[in-house]
Motif scaffolding. Sequence first.
Motif, mmCIF file in Angstrom:
data_model
loop_
_atom_site.group_PDB
_atom_site.id
_atom_site.type_symbol
_atom_site.label_atom_id
_atom_site.label_comp_id
_atom_site.label_asym_id
_atom_site.label_seq_id
_atom_site.Cartn_x
_atom_site.Cartn_y
_atom_site.Cartn_z
ATOM 1 N N LEU A 379 -2.265 -8.596 2.179
ATOM 2 C CA LEU A 379 -3.386 -8.152 1.358
ATOM 3 C C LEU A 379 -3.711 -9.122 0.227
ATOM 4 C CD1 LEU A 379 -2.526 -4.348 1.122
ATOM 5 C CD2 LEU A 379 -3.994 -5.516 2.769
ATOM 6 N N GLY A 397 -7.327 -7.819 2.642
ATOM 7 C CA GLY A 397 -7.182 -7.236 1.310
ATOM 8 C C GLY A 397 -8.511 -6.778 0.730
ATOM 9 N N VAL A 404 -4.989 -2.057 -2.872
ATOM 10 C CA VAL A 404 -4.324 -3.105 -3.660
ATOM 11 C C VAL A 404 -4.255 -2.697 -5.128
ATOM 12 C CG1 VAL A 404 -4.469 -5.493 -4.436
ATOM 13 C CG2 VAL A 404 -4.972 -4.935 -2.051
#
Length: 411
Positions: A379, A397, A404
Amino acid sequence: MPPSALPDGDPAPTSGEIPVAALADLASTDLGIYVHVPFCTVRCGYCDFNTYTLTELGGPGASIGIDTYADAAGRELDLAQRVLGDGAPSVSTVFVGGGTPTMLRSRDLVRVLDGIRQRFGLAPGAEVTTEANPDSVTPQSLGELAEGGFTRVSVGMQSAVPHVLRTLERTHDPDNVARAVAATREAGMQVSVDLIYGTPGETLEDWRRSLEAAVALEPDHVSAYALVVEEGTKLAAQVRRGLVPAPEDDDEADKYELADELLSAAGFGWYEVSNWARSEDARCRHNVAYWSGTNWWGIGPGAHSHVGGVRWWNVKHPSAYAARLAAGESPAHARETLTDEQRYDERVLLGTRLADGLPVSDLRGSGRTAVAGLIADGLLDGPSALRDARLVLTRRGRLLADTVVHRLLAA
């Protein structure tokens, strides 16, 4: 359907004054001005922005309309000048959004810009953008905007596919997008096109067609946003009744990946999750300033402002907005002073969306413990974190940006 409701907050003083502490660093920071023009010819079924048709406002003789809006905006600029004082810097960016700003005559848009210039000055190389419906501009009107100091036009393309535009209730002629882009370029301004993906009934090939059409226009900048079904909109009611299907996460992920592939191949680089530019100079500096947490004053009904950690928002209805200003009062509905915790959360939330990345040093110790796992999960870009000490999202990501941020803040 009415626009979405304003958030709650603390009472805002009728004088418009903000705490002295919020002005402490004003002179040493950039200042942007956002101008909200709340008029549209029709309300699109997916839109929950603070917009009104002229009929909804009462037609000719209403307290505010396309012929009198520039005067009301000038009154709020007077207020901004008084509140910010002599320590205010020259304005670095101006963004006129809506609504459909180009429902106003070009000379009135220029008059608003002149009002900003007279009260604050424009910094050298200032970026001045207006959004535009492709059916509401002409070579003459765009030339007048360029001559008046506008440097950039963001054209609401949304899609190149007629049935998608119909579902969105967009009324513009797709052929006029190309005309508007060409006329903007001929006038000497930068041009951006805005796209929406995930519309009910839009196939992946429909989306490819829209992307290819956008690339063929050779704009300087492309924005591509996933359709969000907002509560209170006509589209939300249609989804609830089963008349149209709700957007699907997997479909929107496939369309985002296709957008990034095609735009990257055409020479556009992503600089924010939903935005691509041909060069660093073509980035929308006004929006980058938002994401970087700098200061801006929002002019117009429902517009939001932020100065030195104080955020406020204006009353929604144009008539109420005009009445407050006519009475010599601030149009602010409410405000909030951001806590250190809120400012930190926003720094992480917004900073991670940028291709320039969030410095690892901006994270608190607990957040740094999540970085290794996010790199391992694909990510975050490992080399950027290790070599440059910056957190940069991978393409995967970007699809999971909220995840995240949650992990960085929850660690």
